[in-house]
Design a protein around this motif. Structure first.
Motif, PDB file in Angstrom:
ATOM      1  N   PHE A 176      -6.804 -15.877  10.708  1.00 47.13           N
ATOM      2  CA  PHE A 176      -6.047 -15.871   9.463  1.00 47.13           C
ATOM      3  C   PHE A 176      -5.183 -17.140   9.405  1.00 47.13           C
ATOM      4  O   PHE A 176      -4.991 -17.821  10.409  1.00 47.13           O
ATOM      5  CB  PHE A 176      -5.150 -14.630   9.392  1.00 47.13           C
ATOM      6  N   ALA A 218      -1.416 -18.751   7.468  1.00 51.82           N
ATOM      7  CA  ALA A 218      -0.224 -18.379   6.705  1.00 51.82           C
ATOM      8  C   ALA A 218       0.730 -19.563   6.597  1.00 51.82           C
ATOM      9  O   ALA A 218       0.811 -20.393   7.500  1.00 51.82           O
ATOM     10  CB  ALA A 218       0.482 -17.198   7.377  1.00 51.82           C
ATOM     11  N   ILE A 272      -0.191 -15.989  17.367  1.00 50.49           N
ATOM     12  CA  ILE A 272       0.268 -16.728  16.201  1.00 50.49           C
ATOM     13  C   ILE A 272       0.547 -18.155  16.638  1.00 50.49           C
ATOM     14  O   ILE A 272       1.339 -18.384  17.555  1.00 50.49           O
ATOM     15  CB  ILE A 272       1.547 -16.087  15.622  1.00 50.49           C
ATOM     16  N   ILE A 301      -3.500 -15.990  14.001  1.00 55.79           N
ATOM     17  CA  ILE A 301      -2.917 -16.452  12.738  1.00 55.79           C
ATOM     18  C   ILE A 301      -2.509 -17.911  12.927  1.00 55.79           C
ATOM     19  O   ILE A 301      -1.714 -18.231  13.810  1.00 55.79           O
ATOM     20  CB  ILE A 301      -1.691 -15.624  12.319  1.00 55.79           C
ATOM     21  N   THR A 331      -7.919 -19.656   2.220  1.00 61.70           N
ATOM     22  CA  THR A 331      -7.890 -18.233   2.560  1.00 61.70           C
ATOM     23  C   THR A 331      -8.048 -17.400   1.295  1.00 61.70           C
ATOM     24  O   THR A 331      -7.928 -17.905   0.177  1.00 61.70           O
ATOM     25  CB  THR A 331      -6.562 -17.827   3.235  1.00 61.70           C
ATOM     26  N   ALA A 349      -4.389  -8.559  10.033  1.00 62.67           N
ATOM     27  CA  ALA A 349      -4.886  -8.635  11.408  1.00 62.67           C
ATOM     28  C   ALA A 349      -4.879  -7.260  12.064  1.00 62.67           C
ATOM     29  O   ALA A 349      -5.822  -6.886  12.779  1.00 62.67           O
ATOM     30  CB  ALA A 349      -4.036  -9.614  12.219  1.00 62.67           C
ATOM     31  N   ALA A 367       5.132 -13.196  10.757  1.00 61.21           N
ATOM     32  CA  ALA A 367       3.937 -12.561  11.318  1.00 61.21           C
ATOM     33  C   ALA A 367       4.261 -11.922  12.661  1.00 61.21           C
ATOM     34  O   ALA A 367       3.773 -10.833  12.982  1.00 61.21           O
ATOM     35  CB  ALA A 367       2.825 -13.594  11.486  1.00 61.21           C
ATOM     36  N   ALA A 427      -0.616 -11.663   6.607  1.00 57.11           N
ATOM     37  CA  ALA A 427      -1.590 -12.017   7.647  1.00 57.11           C
ATOM     38  C   ALA A 427      -1.526 -11.060   8.824  1.00 57.11           C
ATOM     39  O   ALA A 427      -2.562 -10.623   9.344  1.00 57.11           O
ATOM     40  CB  ALA A 427      -1.357 -13.455   8.108  1.00 57.11           C
TER      41      ALA A 427
END
Length: 403
Positions: free
Chosen positions: A275, A277, A9, A109, A263, A302, A19, A298
């Protein structure tokens, strides 16, 4: 560095922290890359936060994000203090290049958020850090018993102006609209109007920040008369929107004209396994609560991406025999008959493996092979797609196998 993860992330704001909580709780090897000493993002610079669910009496941004970070750590998320410079795709791996080396991961992410927009008016850059600021929480105490100007009239600008009144002698908000009109929500406007320390300059824009070694005043232009007046002050706070921090992926990820990442509702970008976010993505509302929701979605997406990819690779692409893949759906009744027919074809004796993929639960693989009709059958040999059937009859399937 050269470590390998399930989920990386990039960004330690509310989206990245949420996340991290969801990813590590799902038993993914998860790490959060954050270049600042403390995580929290823009939320960590917001003193007053009274619209986050569960905090009716309000909380502070630093306290809320601190709890989020502790929550992620409690589930096993690792925090890496460095800066992500680039993302590369190599097969089914994603390589995050950082200032301290490469990190290998199955999924990424992007939660790098946004930073305050710079207006570019004369004197703004010259006096940044010497009277020009973009963070009331960070710098308000420097202006105790002094006069400051706030540029902007949205929620963030007016809330920060109210916060500044705890320290400053007077706060003047420059508003581009006619008197009584602001972009902030009504409840926040009412608080500002009721605050005796706040004044307003309507129909105006900031023309210039003036000073010597530090800020000593501003020049303000009236939009109706064109008149420019100079107002003495000790500091200027800018709250005029944000710019997404996406330059490091501008050649990889699809974005809109403003640099926000595009997205779908699963937070998937145009690149599989990557991804986005939070404030970094194109969205309607940028708040801590929506950033946290994005992060949760997200990370869950994932997790499912990894499971789907690894399952398909093991069951189909790396199988030691030919594979029939039937795409079915529990909502299409005829597919039950198709599966029953396939299961009674004696495939084991023919050294053929049958794999069933529910398109409702496994959209990634279905979309990759452009499955439009249910049922559809794909035939793989040594990981290579050899044939495709939409008219899945016993005769057609046998022709494929025997052919």
């Amino acid at each position: 560095m050269n470590k390998e993860y399930d989920l990386l992330i990039i960004g330690g704001g509310p989206a990245g922290l949420a996340a991290g909580i969801y990813g590590s709780r799902a038993k993914l090897k998860t790490a959060i890359i954050e270049k600042k000493r403390k995580p929290g993002g823009q939320a960590a610079t917001t003193e007053e936060m009274e619209n986050y669910p569960g905090f009716a009496q309000g909380t502070t941004g630093p306290e809320l994000t601190k709890r989020m970070a502790e929550h992620a750590k409690a589930f096993g998320a690792e925090f890496i203090r460095t800066e992500a410079l680039e993302i590369k795709c190599e097969g089914d791996k994603r390589i995050v290049k950082t200032r301290d080396g490469d990190l290998v991961t199955k999924t990424v992410i992007i939660a790098t958020g946004a930073e305050p927009r710079v207006l570019g008016v004369k004197g703004e850059g010259e006096f940044r850090g010497r009277g020009v600021s973009y963070c009331a929480t960070c710098d308000a105490d420097f202006y105790t018993d002094l006069d400051v100007v706030v540029v902007g009239n949205g929620d963030a600008a007016v809330e920060e102006a109210i916060y500044l009144t705890r320290f400053a002698r007077k706060v003047t908000i420059i508003v581009v609209h006619d008197e009584g009109i602001m972009d902030a929500t009504k409840v926040i406007q009412e608080r500002a109007y009721a605050n005796p320390k706040i004044d307003f300059v309507w129909n105006s824009v900031l023309e210039e920040v003036v000073g010597d070694e530090v800020v000593t005043g501003v020049k303000i232009k009236n939009l109706k008369t064109g008149e420019i007046t100079e107002m003495p002050c000790d500091g200027v706070f800018f709250f005029v929107g944000t710019v997404p921090k996406t330059d490091f992926v501008k050649d990889l990820i699809e974005m809109d004209d403003f640099g926000y990442i595009i997205t779908n509702d699963k937070m998937e970008t145009n690149v599989p396994g990557i991804f986005a976010a939070g404030d970094v993505r194109q969205k309607y509302l940028r708040q801590v609560v929506t950033a946290a929701a994005d992060g949760a979605i997200a990370a869950t997406a994932a997790e499912k991406y990894i499971a789907e990819e690894e399952g398909f690779k093991t069951d189909v692409l790396n199988a030691d025999k030919p594979v029939l893949v039937i795409f079915w759906s529990p909502t299409v009744e005829s597919t039950f008959d198709t599966i029953n027919m396939l299961e009674n074809l004696g495939l084991e004796e023919k050294n053929v493996k049958l794999v069933k993929i529910d398109t409702y639960k496994n959209r990634l693989i279905a979309d990759r092979y452009e499955i439009k009709n249910i049922p559809t059958l794909l035939y793989f040999v040594d990981g290579e797609l050899k044939n495709r059937l939409e008219d899945v009859t016993k005769e057609n399937v046998l022709k494929i196998i025997e052919g």
